[in-house]
Design a protein around this motif. Structure first.
Motif, PDB file in Angstrom:
ATOM      1  N   TYR A 151      75.799 -62.321  57.459  1.00 23.15           N
ATOM      2  CA  TYR A 151      75.187 -61.863  56.209  1.00 23.15           C
ATOM      3  C   TYR A 151      75.562 -62.771  55.044  1.00 23.15           C
ATOM      4  O   TYR A 151      74.743 -63.002  54.142  1.00 23.15           O
ATOM      5  CB  TYR A 151      75.604 -60.412  55.933  1.00 23.15           C
ATOM      6  N   TRP A 152      76.793 -63.273  55.050  1.00 25.88           N
ATOM      7  CA  TRP A 152      77.200 -64.201  54.000  1.00 25.88           C
ATOM      8  C   TRP A 152      76.373 -65.478  54.068  1.00 25.88           C
ATOM      9  O   TRP A 152      75.932 -65.992  53.034  1.00 25.88           O
ATOM     10  CB  TRP A 152      78.684 -64.513  54.124  1.00 25.88           C
ATOM     11  N   LEU A 153      76.132 -65.980  55.278  1.00 26.53           N
ATOM     12  CA  LEU A 153      75.313 -67.187  55.420  1.00 26.53           C
ATOM     13  C   LEU A 153      73.883 -66.947  54.938  1.00 26.53           C
ATOM     14  O   LEU A 153      73.303 -67.788  54.237  1.00 26.53           O
ATOM     15  CB  LEU A 153      75.299 -67.641  56.885  1.00 26.53           C
ATOM     16  N   VAL A 154      73.309 -65.806  55.302  1.00 21.81           N
ATOM     17  CA  VAL A 154      71.941 -65.497  54.881  1.00 21.81           C
ATOM     18  C   VAL A 154      71.877 -65.309  53.366  1.00 21.81           C
ATOM     19  O   VAL A 154      70.845 -65.592  52.737  1.00 21.81           O
ATOM     20  CB  VAL A 154      71.428 -64.240  55.613  1.00 21.81           C
ATOM     21  N   SER A 155      72.979 -64.863  52.769  1.00 16.54           N
ATOM     22  CA  SER A 155      72.968 -64.604  51.319  1.00 16.54           C
ATOM     23  C   SER A 155      72.900 -65.884  50.492  1.00 16.54           C
ATOM     24  O   SER A 155      72.508 -65.828  49.316  1.00 16.54           O
ATOM     25  CB  SER A 155      74.224 -63.818  50.925  1.00 16.54           C
ATOM     26  N   LEU A 156      73.250 -67.026  51.072  1.00 14.44           N
ATOM     27  CA  LEU A 156      73.324 -68.261  50.282  1.00 14.44           C
ATOM     28  C   LEU A 156      71.990 -68.612  49.623  1.00 14.44           C
ATOM     29  O   LEU A 156      71.942 -68.842  48.403  1.00 14.44           O
ATOM     30  CB  LEU A 156      73.843 -69.402  51.151  1.00 14.44           C
ATOM     31  N   PRO A 157      70.871 -68.679  50.346  1.00 12.76           N
ATOM     32  CA  PRO A 157      69.605 -68.977  49.663  1.00 12.76           C
ATOM     33  C   PRO A 157      69.114 -67.818  48.791  1.00 12.76           C
ATOM     34  O   PRO A 157      68.385 -68.042  47.818  1.00 12.76           O
ATOM     35  CB  PRO A 157      68.631 -69.258  50.815  1.00 12.76           C
ATOM     36  N   LEU A 158      69.523 -66.584  49.131  1.00 15.03           N
ATOM     37  CA  LEU A 158      69.093 -65.443  48.323  1.00 15.03           C
ATOM     38  C   LEU A 158      69.686 -65.500  46.921  1.00 15.03           C
ATOM     39  O   LEU A 158      69.111 -64.944  45.978  1.00 15.03           O
ATOM     40  CB  LEU A 158      69.494 -64.126  49.009  1.00 15.03           C
ATOM     41  N   ARG A 159      70.821 -66.162  46.770  1.00 12.55           N
ATOM     42  CA  ARG A 159      71.441 -66.285  45.441  1.00 12.55           C
ATOM     43  C   ARG A 159      70.553 -67.080  44.493  1.00 12.55           C
ATOM     44  O   ARG A 159      70.641 -66.925  43.270  1.00 12.55           O
ATOM     45  CB  ARG A 159      72.805 -66.958  45.573  1.00 12.55           C
ATOM     46  N   LEU A 160      69.703 -67.945  45.075  1.00 13.58           N
ATOM     47  CA  LEU A 160      68.816 -68.778  44.254  1.00 13.58           C
ATOM     48  C   LEU A 160      67.470 -68.108  44.008  1.00 13.58           C
ATOM     49  O   LEU A 160      66.622 -68.663  43.304  1.00 13.58           O
ATOM     50  CB  LEU A 160      68.599 -70.132  44.935  1.00 13.58           C
ATOM     51  N   ALA A 161      67.262 -66.958  44.639  1.00 15.87           N
ATOM     52  CA  ALA A 161      65.944 -66.302  44.530  1.00 15.87           C
ATOM     53  C   ALA A 161      66.084 -64.841  44.128  1.00 15.87           C
ATOM     54  O   ALA A 161      65.311 -63.984  44.563  1.00 15.87           O
ATOM     55  CB  ALA A 161      65.214 -66.423  45.865  1.00 15.87           C
TER      56      ALA A 161
END
Length: 575
Positions: free
Chosen positions: A111-121
């Motif tokens: 989940y932490w890995l998936v959250s990385l691009p979500l921080r930009l969107a």
């Protein structure tokens, strides 16, 4: 002339071709499957979203009501609820808007890995963010293909064997695999990191112990541990890898001897004998269910309900009933009885229920004298499969007149019968037959290391008359979801006869694989085969046993995604 280390560049061209195929099909499945139509995808996405949108790591109970409303609205727009004939309140104020069962108690790495691009969107449409998260899963799927390619190279000794590209290509073309690996689901991370662990394990087993190999295996095992409980098999596989990598050459015999010796010693330390066959306690208790009792009304033993290890006020014991019993009971008049007593005045509850929600029960006031208690009931025609249970409450207030003050309630000679017949439909009604059980220290600690309830598994294996039907249905569902059953396990292939073709292909692959192993037995590295076979067995076994608790409630069948981390060795065998 080829440069050093690039003896055959064509093999890398083949890898590139596999990755291109994987990317094309991954993107196809990523957009083909409607939003939120993967297992637990709304709440899997929620975990990653919270990682991206709050400062601290998400904790159980955390949620964002605005985000949940947006997800629920997207589920409505995409037809999620319409396809299931249900609806939910999107305007709830006092409780979280329903989008599924929270996953925030799962391990965090994926989940932490998936959250990385979500921080930009953060401020984009929630459905767009879902597809962005799915894109990370697609990239991780490509890593799985690359790791599988490396694993096959190591297994074949860095040769140009067709297996090196054929196994990862088969993965890229495998519908059941690609569909799961393009979802927002921690199964993707578990499969990626476990495949990396297997690659490192084979590297160490073949080449011997080395510091780089140890760092590789230990690091990937640690990441597996913090990714998903389904790949905590690394805790069992790590010692095997270390033994094979350290004891080599003239010491290899000691390696083969030490593994079964350690397994036997572990079994003796973990399991004991003398519990009641066919029965299981809902919560582990310090004493065994099966107790010698001079007041026993039939034989020498009784069932004993004790205060659970977690000091809970309730204890309940279960037994699943056979399909034949279900057919006899359906639509009949029946009677359930038992001898019960306690050290002081208390209560006892007799219950019969089924996997569809029907239940009949009666609470009795019991004393310190053995007495038979019974009640009759009518069973619906469409009820089944059945289970029976006995339960009691323990007092936290010694002055309470309604609850058992003692920490022990005895039950003996249970009887379930259909009116007009004298047959007892309950197995081991007086606990005269013993069986294996988890020792108390193991029961406490294994619940922290595995989602499996080992006592439930042991009980089901002691009473196959009542559980074999469940294992058959689970095996069938595992098979279908392994090959091609999509979404939340609700979308099967349009032509059901295709599953028969899949069975035929699978059987050919299994027997052909065994034949090839026997044919090449003198040339194979049996340490590698044993390590991969052990991983294969553990992953598929934990998938098979994962839902055994549902024998005593609404029936739930686990999908093949729980065994997906072993997909590489599985296809290697079939191919």
């Amino acid at each position: 002339m080829l440069s050093p280390g690039v003896k055959n560049p064509r093999r890398y061209i083949k890898l590139l071709g596999v990755l291109i195929v994987g990317l094309a099909l991954g993107l196809l499945y990523m957009f083909l499957v409607p939003p939120w139509e993967h297992y637990d995808e709304p709440t899997q996405f929620e975990y990653a979203w919270l990682f991206a949108n709050q400062v601290e790591r998400p904790r159980p109970g955390d949620y964002d009501q605005r985000m949940r409303r947006e997800v629920a609205a997207s589920m409505v727009t995409s037809g999620f609820f319409d396809r299931r004939g249900s609806s939910h309140n999107l305007l709830a104020q006092s409780e979280p808007v329903w989008i599924g069962i929270s996953q925030i108690d799962d391990q965090p790495v994926y989940y932490w890995l998936v959250s990385l691009p979500l921080r930009l969107a953060r401020y984009t449409d929630i459905t767009f963010q879902l597809y962005l998260a799915r894109g990370i899963s697609v990239l991780m799927m490509l890593l799985i293909l690359a790791f599988t390619w490396g694993l096959m190279r190591e297994i074949t000794g860095n040769s140009d064997s067709p297996l090196v590209w054929l196994v990862p290509l088969s993965l890229a073309l495998f519908p059941g695999f690609v569909e799961v690996m393009t979802a927002v689901n921690n199964d993707v991370g578990a499969t990626a990191f476990f495949t990396l662990f297997l690659w490192g394990s084979v590297y160490m087993v073949r080449r011997g112990f080395s510091l780089p190999g140890l760092i590789w295996v230990a690091t990937s095992a640690l990441i597996c541990y913090y990714t998903k409980t389904t790949v905590w098999a690394v805790l069992i596989l790590m010692p095997v890898v270390l033994i094979f990598s350290l004891l080599r050459g003239k010491y290899s015999t000691y390696a083969w001897l030490s593994i079964p010796v350690l397994a036997i010693l572990a079994g003796i330390g973990i399991f004991g004998w003398g519990d009641a066959a066919a029965w299981v306690a809902q919560t582990p208790q310090p004493l065994r269910l099966r107790q010698v009792n001079p007041q026993a009304t039939s034989g020498n033993f009784t069932l004993a309900l004790g205060r659970p290890d977690n000091n809970s006020r309730q204890q309940r014991i279960y037994q699943s009933l056979s399909p034949e019993t279900s057919r006899l009971l359906a639509g009949s008049q029946a009677n359930l009885s038992a001898w019960m007593w306690s050290e002081t005045t208390g209560n006892g509850n007799l219950t019969i229920g089924d996997g569809r929600g029907w239940k009949a029960e009666r609470v009795f006031r019991i004393s310190d004298e053995p007495k038979i208690y019974d009640f009759g009931f009518e069973v619906p025609q469409n009820a089944g499969p059945f289970w029976v249970s006995v339960s009691t409450f323990f007092s936290q207030n010694p002055s309470s007149p309604d609850l058992a003050k003692a920490d022990l309630v005895y039950v003996d000679d249970l009887h379930l019968g259909v009116s007009g017949t004298g047959n007892n439909l309950i197995a081991n009604p007086s606990a005269e037959t013993g069986w294996f059980h988890l020792r108390s220290w193991a029961a406490k600690n294994l619940r922290k290391l595995t989602p499996l309830n080992v006592n439930y598994i042991l009980s089901s294996l002691s009473h196959l008359d009542g559980s074999l039907w469940y294992y058959r249905e689970t095996a069938s569902f595992l098979f279908q979801t392994f090959w091609a059953r999509f979404g939340w396990g609700e979308v099967s292939v349009s032509a059901s006869w295709l599953y028969s073709v899949f069975w035929f292909v699978t059987l050919i692959g299994l027997f052909a694989g065994l034949f090839r192993i026997w044919q090449n037995r003198n040339y194979l590295d049996w340490r590698v085969l044993f390590s991969l076979g052990l991983a294969l067995m553990i992953l598929w076994a934990q998938a098979l046993f994962r839902g055994v608790y549902s024998l005593f409630g609404p029936i739930w069948l686990p999908a093949a995604r729980y065994a997906m981390p072993a997909i590489g060795p599985t296809l290697l065998w079939l191919i």
